[in-house]
Design an enzyme around this catalytic site. Structure first.
Site, PDB file in Angstrom:
ATOM      1  N   GLU A   1     -12.402   1.063   4.519  1.00  0.00           N
ATOM      2  CA  GLU A   1     -11.522   1.559   5.354  1.00  0.00           C
ATOM      3  C   GLU A   1     -11.795   3.245   5.645  1.00  0.00           C
ATOM      4  OE1 GLU A   1      -6.866   0.443   6.145  1.00  0.00           O
ATOM      5  OE2 GLU A   1      -7.057   2.311   5.257  1.00  0.00           O
TER       6      GLU A   1
ATOM      7  N   GLU B   1       0.833  -1.320  -0.044  1.00  0.00           N
ATOM      8  CA  GLU B   1       0.096  -0.081   0.087  1.00  0.00           C
ATOM      9  C   GLU B   1       0.666   1.486  -0.016  1.00  0.00           C
ATOM     10  OE1 GLU B   1      -2.473   0.397   3.476  1.00  0.00           O
ATOM     11  OE2 GLU B   1      -3.825   1.755   2.153  1.00  0.00           O
TER      12      GLU B   1
HETATM   13  C1  LER Z   1      -2.883   3.334   6.797  1.00  0.00           C
HETATM   14  O1  LER Z   1      -2.834   4.715   6.691  1.00  0.00           O
HETATM   15  C2  LER Z   1      -3.646   2.884   6.203  1.00  0.00           C
HETATM   16  O2  LER Z   1      -4.143   3.279   5.028  1.00  0.00           O
HETATM   17  C3  LER Z   1      -3.759   1.354   6.137  1.00  0.00           C
HETATM   18  O3  LER Z   1      -4.595   0.575   5.272  1.00  0.00           O
HETATM   19  C4  LER Z   1      -2.510   0.517   6.432  1.00  0.00           C
HETATM   20  O4  LER Z   1      -2.193   0.494   7.539  1.00  0.00           O
HETATM   21 MN    MN Z   2      -5.590   2.085   3.775  1.00  0.00          MN
END
Ligand code: LER
Ligand code: MN
Length: 274
Positions: free
Chosen positions: A248, A154
């Protein structure tokens, strides 16, 4: 088909983090299933936090999948990093991620490397950090093959890492690896900070994109910020993306509303008849 997922965090230290559900996996899974999600993404403190005899029947009875497992607890709880100047910490970071690959693998869920990538500085040059990161991604990418899942890497915004902030940098990094089993995570929150054009960046990421964090500009649920989703969704369709869009986001204004709002947005953007 692009499928829906929602995050559940079991990490006490990440209670104020961008996860929709917190603390109770069973409740998170049941609520996700009731709302019509296809999967949950699990942010766990470690590989043993959720024993298979508990998780398997829950997945079976609800029909949910595990979209991915986060590894950030290695940083949040243990301060491990793949680019630490301390070799024993780098090795422990690899071992932690490897154990998370073993946790998610049997469910077909890839592990995500986000904050565990660390940063350069503190006596570590950008070149050195990149070399350590590449060698870890090669090793862990190959380890994930055992379960026929990719490893997900990521790019993060500049306030969280100085290693890889954009899709372009992510693609370059992946192309420099020996393994071809690593994919990029397109987190729309990080992207709207770093990219000139989020949709164009998704087009550039193309076949390298293996997971999406589906969230708005302010890290609230989709529809609660100023992200322009039309071109982003078109770009995901254009690249033939077939993975998850996983919520998320902050549990704003609360977990249940955030989960329901994201599902409404998912249906609007991904289930509308042509
Ligand atoms: C952190 O900012 C994030 O986006 C998570 O998905 C990764 O730890
Ligand atoms: Mn993330």
């Amino acid at each position: 088909m692009i499928r829906s997922a929602v995050t559940v965090s079991l990490v006490e230290q990440a209670r104020s983090g961008p996860f929709v559900f917190h603390d109770d996996l069973e409740l998170g899974i049941r609520k996700a299933a009731d709302l019509g999600y296809h999967a949950v993404e699990i942010f766990a403190p470690g590989p043993d936090a959720v024993p298979a005899p508990k998780l398997q029947p829950l997945l079976k009875s609800t029909g949910l999948q595990v979209a991915a497992v986060g590894t950030g607890a290695g940083w949040v709880i243990h301060k491990l990093s793949l680019t630490s100047p301390d070799e024993s910490i780098r090795r422990a970071a690899i071992n932690f991620i490897s154990s998370m690959i073993d946790f998610g693998g049997p469910y077909g869920a890839p592990a995500i490397i986000g904050s565990m990538q660390g940063r350069h500085g503190d006596g570590v040059t950008p070149e050195q950090a990149r070399d350590w990161l590449r060698s870890a991604l090669d090793e862990l990418g190959e380890a994930a093959l055992r379960y026929n899942v990719p490893l997900i890497y990521e790019p993060l915004n500049r306030y969280e890492t100085n290693l890889t902030n954009t899709m372009t940098a992510g693609v370059e990094l992946l192309q420099s690896l020996q393994t071809d089993n690593v994919r990029l995570l397109a987190d729309l929150f990080h992207m709207q900070i770093e990219e000139v054009d989020v949709a164009a960046a998704i087009g550039h990421g193309g076949r390298f994109i293996g997971h999406v964090h589906f969230v708005d500009s302010n890290r609230r649920p989709v529809g609660c910020g100023h992200m322009n989703y039309g071109p982003i969704v078109a770009a995901l369709n254009d690249i033939g993306y077939e993975g998850y869009v996983s919520a998320e986001a902050f549990p704003w204004p609360d977990s249940d509303t955030a989960a329901a709002q994201t599902m409404r947005a998912y249906r609007y953007w991904f289930e509308r008849p042509e």
